[in-house]
Design an enzyme around this catalytic site. Structure first.
Site, PDB file in Angstrom:
ATOM      1  N   ARG A 121      14.471 -67.160  -5.328  1.00 39.08           N
ATOM      2  CA  ARG A 121      15.509 -66.289  -5.748  1.00 39.08           C
ATOM      3  C   ARG A 121      15.098 -65.992  -7.147  1.00 39.08           C
ATOM      4  NH1 ARG A 121      19.185 -70.421  -3.132  1.00 39.08           N
ATOM      5  NH2 ARG A 121      19.920 -69.378  -1.237  1.00 39.08           N
ATOM      6  N   LYS A 143      12.022 -51.519 -12.695  1.00 38.36           N
ATOM      7  CA  LYS A 143      12.454 -50.973 -11.037  1.00 38.36           C
ATOM      8  C   LYS A 143      11.274 -51.677 -10.226  1.00 38.36           C
ATOM      9  CE  LYS A 143      15.185 -46.601 -11.677  1.00 38.36           C
ATOM     10  NZ  LYS A 143      15.118 -44.946 -11.679  1.00 38.36           N
ATOM     11  N   GLU A 185       3.804 -37.668 -16.189  1.00 35.76           N
ATOM     12  CA  GLU A 185       4.982 -38.672 -16.682  1.00 35.76           C
ATOM     13  C   GLU A 185       4.915 -38.533 -18.232  1.00 35.76           C
ATOM     14  OE1 GLU A 185       7.248 -40.052 -14.832  1.00 35.76           O
ATOM     15  OE2 GLU A 185       6.371 -39.934 -12.806  1.00 35.76           O
ATOM     16  N   LYS A 227      10.343 -44.703 -23.266  1.00 37.66           N
ATOM     17  CA  LYS A 227      10.892 -45.449 -22.255  1.00 37.66           C
ATOM     18  C   LYS A 227      11.639 -46.616 -22.450  1.00 37.66           C
ATOM     19  CE  LYS A 227      10.760 -46.766 -17.392  1.00 37.66           C
ATOM     20  NZ  LYS A 227      10.061 -46.367 -16.231  1.00 37.66           N
ATOM     21  N   GLU A 237      20.675 -47.946 -14.766  1.00 38.21           N
ATOM     22  CA  GLU A 237      21.028 -46.364 -14.486  1.00 38.21           C
ATOM     23  C   GLU A 237      22.411 -46.142 -14.100  1.00 38.21           C
ATOM     24  OE1 GLU A 237      17.377 -44.820 -12.406  1.00 38.21           O
ATOM     25  OE2 GLU A 237      18.789 -43.336 -11.460  1.00 38.21           O
ATOM     26  N   ARG A 242      19.543 -43.355 -18.232  1.00 38.84           N
ATOM     27  CA  ARG A 242      18.130 -43.866 -17.572  1.00 38.84           C
ATOM     28  C   ARG A 242      17.763 -42.644 -16.684  1.00 38.84           C
ATOM     29  NH1 ARG A 242      15.482 -49.236 -15.789  1.00 38.84           N
ATOM     30  NH2 ARG A 242      13.539 -48.488 -14.876  1.00 38.84           N
ATOM     31  N   ASN A 246      14.376 -39.279 -14.436  1.00 41.89           N
ATOM     32  CA  ASN A 246      14.180 -38.534 -13.193  1.00 41.89           C
ATOM     33  C   ASN A 246      13.855 -37.341 -13.066  1.00 41.89           C
ATOM     34  OD1 ASN A 246      14.466 -41.060 -12.015  1.00 41.89           O
ATOM     35  ND2 ASN A 246      16.882 -40.769 -11.785  1.00 41.89           N
ATOM     36  N   HIS A 249      11.905 -35.409 -10.413  1.00 38.79           N
ATOM     37  CA  HIS A 249      11.767 -36.362  -9.416  1.00 38.79           C
ATOM     38  C   HIS A 249      12.707 -35.706  -8.173  1.00 38.79           C
ATOM     39  CE1 HIS A 249       9.918 -38.738 -12.424  1.00 38.79           C
ATOM     40  NE2 HIS A 249       9.546 -39.796 -11.533  1.00 38.79           N
ATOM     41  N   HIS A 253      10.323 -35.531  -4.851  1.00 33.47           N
ATOM     42  CA  HIS A 253      10.497 -36.302  -3.869  1.00 33.47           C
ATOM     43  C   HIS A 253      10.519 -35.560  -2.765  1.00 33.47           C
ATOM     44  CE1 HIS A 253      11.847 -40.301  -5.828  1.00 33.47           C
ATOM     45  NE2 HIS A 253      10.789 -40.462  -5.860  1.00 33.47           N
ATOM     46  N   HIS A 267       2.070 -38.609  -6.785  1.00 29.10           N
ATOM     47  CA  HIS A 267       3.486 -39.065  -7.188  1.00 29.10           C
ATOM     48  C   HIS A 267       3.681 -38.072  -8.719  1.00 29.10           C
ATOM     49  CE1 HIS A 267       7.535 -40.350  -8.242  1.00 29.10           C
ATOM     50  NE2 HIS A 267       6.911 -40.640  -9.616  1.00 29.10           N
TER      51      HIS A 267
HETATM   52  N1  GLY Z   1      10.715 -44.004 -13.266  1.00 30.23           N
HETATM   53  C1  GLY Z   1      11.926 -43.853 -13.448  1.00 30.23           C
HETATM   54  C2  GLY Z   1      12.551 -45.023 -14.111  1.00 30.23           C
HETATM   55  O1  GLY Z   1      12.109 -46.030 -14.664  1.00 30.23           O
HETATM   56  O2  GLY Z   1      13.725 -44.925 -14.062  1.00 30.23           O
END
Ligand code: GLY
Length: 366
Positions: A121, A143, A185, A227, A237, A242, A246, A249, A253, A267
């Site tokens: 946990r 993430k 990025e 970031k 998000e 946040r 994206n 993206h 994607h 990517h």
């Molecule tokens: N790579 C996008 C984020 O970390 O929100």
């Protein structure tokens, strides 16, 4: 050394950036080694290129380590590998007070973070990213995920690392294609809200790819600062801040889905093409000056990145690509929030995008 803090109210953490950090990382990790031992997760490539040096510095610091090695590439982020990894952690008698080390690129960081989240946990983990993409994006912000049959990163959790250790010198052995994918990025942070940083990327691109240590460190630090700021403002998000990360993206994607989430299109390469498409789509909607979209595409092309469907190796038509987008995690009540731009450094989240119009735009790009 530069230390950047991620100011989350309940669990703030630091990101250390220092050229040569790996050479004495054992000393940095000493407080994180319970009973003088740490558990390390890596992949086959990093095990060859970086692990011996990493183990040597741990030995110098008197730390024993046990290592779990994943297959290289997206195959490392499967349910099967998660089961292997969690079984191994339990065999190693992992405890909540342990700090599991993720030594590798985005795949290693994502699955290790997710395993740390669910094992007992919740255990702590430390990110030591070895690719540019992981250094400037995936190692920061918590993430974590694995892939499932339905798509990429669909099973995951927010689980923040306790510490992130970035050594820009690790980039010296990275293949140029991987470096370029990570550079997409880096450029993204300029496109989101920092036109001066976009100009820094354009002015210093040759030095960056030529290996100039100061320019590389500056590019990483400025990216990580962006970031950290965005994650601190909207960790999970929820508010839309946040979501700015994206940019490129949603298109990206779909391109990755069409190319089978494979090495045919990394990517970061998909994000590059996705950002160029997002800017051209913003021009089509009358939101963004055409010159800005051209400047974005030119910079990405100079880095050797794809900026069109054909350069990305995509053959699907607009309707098929939009169908891929409908599986996006952000799809809600039939609407897909889209990142658009009013210009370089002026990205915003739009909830008014009509997917049929996106399909027509993509057909016009073919
Ligand atoms: N790579 C996008 C984020 O970390 O929100």
């Amino acid at each position: 050394m530069t230390v950047i803090s991620v100011d989350l109210s309940n669990r703030p953490y630091d990101i250390h950036v220092r050229a040569g950090l790996l050479a004495d990382v054992g000393a940095v990790l000493t407080p994180y080694a319970r009973n003088g031992r740490i558990l390390v997760v890596t992949d086959e490539n990093v095990a060859q290129a970086v692990l011996p040096k990493f183990e040597a510095t741990l030995r110098d610091a008197g730390i024993a380590c046990a290592t779990f090695t994943l297959p290289a590439g997206e195959a490392g982020k499967s349910w099967t590998q998660l089961e292997r990894l969690t079984d191994w952690l339990l065999e190693q008698h992992v405890e909540r007070s342990d700090h599991i080390i993720a030594l590798g690129g985005g795949v290693v960081g994502d699955i290790t973070g997710f395993a740390a989240h669910i094992i007992k946990r919740g255990c702590a983990f430390v990110q030591i990213p070895t690719t540019l993409l992981a250094q400037v994006d995936s190692s920061v912000g918590g993430k974590t995920a694995i892939n499932s049959a339905a798509g990429k990163n669909l099973v995951g959790a927010f689980h923040q690392p306790a510490l992130v250790l970035i050594d820009p010198e690790l980039l010296s052995t990275l293949p140029t294609r991987q470096l370029a994918a990570g550079f997409a990025e880096v450029v993204k942070y300029g496109l989101i809200d920092d036109k001066a940083f976009f100009e820094f990327c354009a002015d210093n691109l040759d030095s960056f790819f030529g290996g100039d240590p100061d320019i590389r460190a500056q590019a990483i630090i400025r990216s990580v600062q962006s970031k950290a700021r965005i994650v601190a403002a909207d960790e999970t998000e929820r508010t839309g801040t946040r979501a700015l990360l994206n940019l490129g993206h949603t298109f990206g994607h779909a391109l990755e889905a069409d190319t089978g989430f494979s090495d045919r299109l990394f990517h970061g390469e998909a994000v590059a093409a996705g950002m160029a498409l997002a800017f051209r789509y913003s021009v089509r909607l009358g939101l963004c000056p055409a010159q800005d979209a051209q400047n974005v595409a030119q910079l990405l092309q100079r880095a050797g990145l794809p900026t069109t469907l054909s350069e990305a190796g995509v053959t699907a038509n607009g309707a098929t690509l939009v169908d891929y987008m409908r599986h996006d995690k952000k799809m809600s009540a039939g609407t897909l929030p889209f990142l658009l731009a009013r210009g370089i450094g002026q990205t915003f989240l739009s909830k008014d995008v009509v997917l049929d119009d996106v399909a027509a735009f993509l057909d016009s790009e073919a």
